[in-house]
Design a protein around this motif. Structure first.
Motif, PDB file in Angstrom:
ATOM      1  N   GLY A 219     -44.878 -20.148  17.095  1.00  0.00           N
ATOM      2  CA  GLY A 219     -45.477 -21.478  17.033  1.00  0.00           C
ATOM      3  C   GLY A 219     -46.883 -21.388  16.487  1.00  0.00           C
ATOM      4  O   GLY A 219     -47.448 -20.309  16.368  1.00  0.00           O
ATOM      5  N   ARG A 220     -47.460 -22.534  16.163  1.00  0.00           N
ATOM      6  CA  ARG A 220     -48.803 -22.540  15.584  1.00  0.00           C
ATOM      7  C   ARG A 220     -49.866 -22.099  16.575  1.00  0.00           C
ATOM      8  O   ARG A 220     -50.967 -21.704  16.178  1.00  0.00           O
ATOM      9  N   PHE A 221     -49.555 -22.166  17.869  1.00  0.00           N
ATOM     10  CA  PHE A 221     -50.529 -21.789  18.880  1.00  0.00           C
ATOM     11  C   PHE A 221     -50.046 -20.597  19.699  1.00  0.00           C
ATOM     12  O   PHE A 221     -50.424 -20.437  20.859  1.00  0.00           O
ATOM     13  N   SER A 222     -49.209 -19.763  19.091  1.00  0.00           N
ATOM     14  CA  SER A 222     -48.727 -18.558  19.762  1.00  0.00           C
ATOM     15  C   SER A 222     -49.521 -17.350  19.264  1.00  0.00           C
ATOM     16  O   SER A 222     -50.024 -17.333  18.139  1.00  0.00           O
ATOM     17  N   LEU A 223     -49.630 -16.331  20.127  1.00  0.00           N
ATOM     18  CA  LEU A 223     -50.341 -15.110  19.752  1.00  0.00           C
ATOM     19  C   LEU A 223     -49.658 -14.470  18.545  1.00  0.00           C
ATOM     20  O   LEU A 223     -48.439 -14.381  18.491  1.00  0.00           O
ATOM     21  N   TYR A 225     -50.219 -15.717  15.501  1.00  0.00           N
ATOM     22  CA  TYR A 225     -50.289 -16.689  14.395  1.00  0.00           C
ATOM     23  C   TYR A 225     -51.471 -16.358  13.484  1.00  0.00           C
ATOM     24  O   TYR A 225     -51.358 -16.403  12.261  1.00  0.00           O
ATOM     25  N   CYS A 226     -52.604 -16.009  14.104  1.00  0.00           N
ATOM     26  CA  CYS A 226     -53.808 -15.677  13.327  1.00  0.00           C
ATOM     27  C   CYS A 226     -54.002 -14.171  13.197  1.00  0.00           C
ATOM     28  O   CYS A 226     -54.303 -13.672  12.114  1.00  0.00           O
ATOM     29  N   ARG A 231     -48.556  -9.887  15.488  1.00  0.00           N
ATOM     30  CA  ARG A 231     -47.362 -10.522  14.916  1.00  0.00           C
ATOM     31  C   ARG A 231     -46.209  -9.514  14.832  1.00  0.00           C
ATOM     32  O   ARG A 231     -46.363  -8.442  14.244  1.00  0.00           O
TER      33      ARG A 231
END
Length: 249
Positions: A219-223, A225-226, A231
């Motif tokens: 998700g966009r706010f899951s660890l 993502y950035c 990942r």
């Protein structure tokens, strides 16, 4: 190489741990990694030596430092000769769902102040997430210690509805790099299949899946993502070679 054997001195615990790992890597013929550990361990031992008052301990430490320095120098000579002969080869296997393989983690060992020009062959810099992958890779290249001035990208052109977005995205990256004093040269080929990255300092990295080895974030706010070190990855293989006469695309 014998065991690190630094004894129970608390001041040498960190050095002992690093040098123990160096010896293990050395025994496994993982010389590039062993060299890094030897160098780090030697630096730690030198710090211990500075704080040691006992003459006997000083003598023992100097002997150990000398032994490790000799081994590190021999490994360095061996690796330099392998590079000179074009025989150097290291392989990293990334398992399915493995983490800790951001671009920085994979490439950092081969990036230094001598890196000024980079060649990338990757047929799949097309879709949005692939464009972001390439952008992240470029961000890594413009950070210190690199002094990259030119990046060459050879990729394939999306023949479907994504063609306009691909071209627009790459041109935007090109403009952004220009603002940082870096030239991005773009070339498209319909026959490209290989995935390969080369640096002008002689390092060549081949990744089975190219830059696109990360799984889609949950998700966009899951660890992850950035931070790409968090990942999960697809299974792939990274092969590293060295050739002093790196050819251009």
């Amino acid at each position: 190489m014998a065991k690190s054997g630094l004894g129970p001195d608390p001041g040498g615990v960190a050095a002992a741990a690093v040098l123990k790992r160096a010896v293990e890597l050395d025994a496994e013929s993982r010389y590039q990694q062993a060299l890094v550990c030897y160098q780090e361990g030697i630096d730690l031992l030198l710090q211990v030596l500075k704080g040691t008052k006992d003459d006997t301990k000083k003598c023992n430490l100097r002997k150990k430092i000398s032994d490790y320095m000799d081994r590190a120098e021999n490994i360095k000579k061996y690796l330099d000769q392998e590079k000179e002969d074009g025989k150097y080869h290291k392989q990293i296997k990334i398992e399915e769902n493995a983490t800790g393989f951001s671009y920085e983690s994979v490439f950092q060992e081969y990036l230094n102040e001598t890196v000024r020009e980079v060649w990338i062959e990757d047929p799949y810099i097309r879709h949005t997430h692939q464009l972001y992958n390439f952008l992240r890779f470029c961000e890594m290249l413009i950070k210190k210690p690199c002094k990259v001035k030119t990046i060459h990208l050879l990729t394939s052109l999306d023949e479907g509805f994504g063609k306009a977005q691909q071209i627009s995205g790459l041109e935007e990256i090109k403009a952004s790099l220009r603002n940082h004093g870096v030239l991005l040269e773009l070339e498209y080929s319909s026959s490209i299949h290989d995935r390969e990255i080369r640096f002008n300092n002689g390092w060549m990295i081949k990744i089975g899946r190219g830059l696109d080895y990360f799984k889609k974030p949950q998700g966009r706010f899951s660890l992850g993502y950035c931070d790409l070190d968090l990942r999960p990855c697809h299974e792939t293989t990274v092969d590293i070679f060295h050739n002093r006469h790196t050819k251009k695309i």
